[in-house]
Scaffold this active site. Structure first.
Site, PDB file in Angstrom:
ATOM      1  N   VAL A 295      21.418 -12.659  27.818  1.00 14.84           N
ATOM      2  CA  VAL A 295      20.272 -12.180  28.589  1.00 14.84           C
ATOM      3  C   VAL A 295      20.737 -11.013  29.463  1.00 14.84           C
ATOM      4  O   VAL A 295      21.919 -10.877  29.772  1.00 14.84           O
ATOM      5  CB  VAL A 295      19.657 -13.285  29.475  1.00 14.84           C
ATOM      6  CG1 VAL A 295      19.061 -14.387  28.626  1.00 14.84           C
ATOM      7  CG2 VAL A 295      20.694 -13.849  30.437  1.00 14.84           C
ATOM      8  N   CYS A 296      19.763 -10.180  29.858  1.00 16.07           N
ATOM      9  CA  CYS A 296      20.081  -9.039  30.710  1.00 16.07           C
ATOM     10  C   CYS A 296      20.560  -9.555  32.076  1.00 16.07           C
ATOM     11  O   CYS A 296      20.020 -10.545  32.561  1.00 16.07           O
ATOM     12  CB  CYS A 296      18.863  -8.153  30.892  1.00 16.07           C
ATOM     13  SG  CYS A 296      18.356  -7.342  29.353  1.00 16.07           S
ATOM     14  N   PRO A 297      21.556  -8.926  32.717  1.00 19.20           N
ATOM     15  CA  PRO A 297      22.174  -7.672  32.284  1.00 19.20           C
ATOM     16  C   PRO A 297      23.381  -7.822  31.375  1.00 19.20           C
ATOM     17  O   PRO A 297      24.016  -6.837  31.031  1.00 19.20           O
ATOM     18  CB  PRO A 297      22.608  -7.055  33.617  1.00 19.20           C
ATOM     19  CG  PRO A 297      23.008  -8.253  34.426  1.00 19.20           C
ATOM     20  CD  PRO A 297      22.061  -9.353  34.034  1.00 19.20           C
ATOM     21  N   MET A 298      23.704  -9.085  30.985  1.00 16.08           N
ATOM     22  CA  MET A 298      24.909  -9.268  30.178  1.00 16.08           C
ATOM     23  C   MET A 298      24.796  -8.598  28.812  1.00 16.08           C
ATOM     24  O   MET A 298      25.809  -8.296  28.184  1.00 16.08           O
ATOM     25  CB  MET A 298      25.210 -10.768  30.014  1.00 16.08           C
ATOM     26  CG  MET A 298      25.689 -11.444  31.282  1.00 16.08           C
ATOM     27  SD  MET A 298      27.082 -10.622  32.090  1.00 16.08           S
ATOM     28  CE  MET A 298      28.348 -10.801  30.833  1.00 16.08           C
ATOM     29  N   THR A 299      23.562  -8.362  28.353  1.00 24.39           N
ATOM     30  CA  THR A 299      23.395  -7.699  27.051  1.00 24.39           C
ATOM     31  C   THR A 299      24.103  -6.347  27.042  1.00 24.39           C
ATOM     32  O   THR A 299      24.962  -6.090  26.194  1.00 24.39           O
ATOM     33  CB  THR A 299      21.904  -7.502  26.739  1.00 24.39           C
ATOM     34  OG1 THR A 299      21.264  -6.948  27.897  1.00 24.39           O
ATOM     35  CG2 THR A 299      21.243  -8.809  26.370  1.00 24.39           C
TER      36      THR A 299
END
Lengths: 82, 178
Positions: free
Chosen positions: A18-22
């Protein structure tokens, strides 16, 4: 996350992120690639689809292709430019 | 050929994710922040604020007085920090400029100004008229500048002085009678 280095086309699966890990995953991998290399990124969801391509371009890389898959995922093809 | 493997482990990637996203940081930049230390020569509110921001960002800050808020709480605030990293930047406020020796830079941080040097003593600051912005603003700004020094971005641009003044005005407007 799976990365294929069999050719100059590298692959990264961030469907489960999930963002921001994307984009963190994408950015960290892009740092290690050579200029001209291609990175194919598979992602899922409206937010990553909105954020990741935008961030890739802002970082100075080239977005070569964006393809929506039948299973709801999307595939980005990125050329490393810096 | 790879341009190099990012030397961050998974907990570091999770902890510093939003910082890694910043332009100029990335995995390699974060590694630089985690492997270079900052030494604080004086003790002041401004330097403590700067230290808190730097430690939260992964950079060890050495030299704060034992017993001060800083040492215990800072060390506990980020278990990832490598307290044995070599010192690259020395911060001071009021004392004589510390010896530069092998350091990348020395930086003087006061209540209303930040001056740094890569070659010797930072230039004197000409005070600006106005209200000092206070330790939180200056301390956090100093931390951001230190990070850019550690990332190697400011080295080429040379020595610099940054002075800040601001005035805050608060007015109460009555909009309805009781």
């Amino acid at each position: 996350m799976t990365v294929s280095e069999a050719s100059m086309v590298h692959r990264l699966d961030i469907v489960s992120e999930v963002c921001p890990m994307t984009f963190v995953r994408v950015k960290l991998l892009l740092e290690t690639l050579e200029v001209g290399d291609l990175l194919e990124v598979r992602l899922k969801g409206a937010e990553p689809l909105r954020n990741v391509p935008k961030s890739v371009v802002e970082e100075g890389h080239e977005l070569v292709q964006l393809h929506a898959e039948a299973d709801g995922t999307s595939t980005l093809l990125i050329r490393v430019a810096r | 050929m790879s341009r190099g493997v990012v030397a961050l482990n998974e907990p570091q990637i999770q902890r510093y994710a939003r910082q890694i996203l910043l332009r100029g940081f990335g995995g390699k930049g974060q590694h630089l922040l985690c492997t270079q230390a900052v030494e604080v020569v004086d003790d002041s509110p401004v330097l403590r604020i700067a230290a808190a921001y730097l430690v939260a960002g992964g950079t060890p800050v050495l030299g704060l007085p034992v017993g001060a808020f800083a040492v215990d709480s800072l060390r506990g605030s980020n278990p990832d920090v490598d307290w044995n990293a070599p010192v690259a930047v020395r911060l001071f406020s009021n004392s004589e400029a510390p010896a530069r020796s092998e350091l990348t830079a020395v930086m003087r941080v006061n209540e209303d100004s930040i001056a740094w040097s890569f070659s010797g003593e930072p230039a004197p600051v000409r005070r600006r008229p106005g209200t000092a912005p206070g330790p939180v603003l200056i301390g956090s700004l100093a931390a951001l500048i230190v990070q850019r020094v550690l990332l190697g971005e400011l080295t080429r641009s040379g020595d610099a002085v940054f002075s800040v003044a601001c005035a805050v005005s608060i007015e109460l407007h009555q909009t309805a009678a009781r």
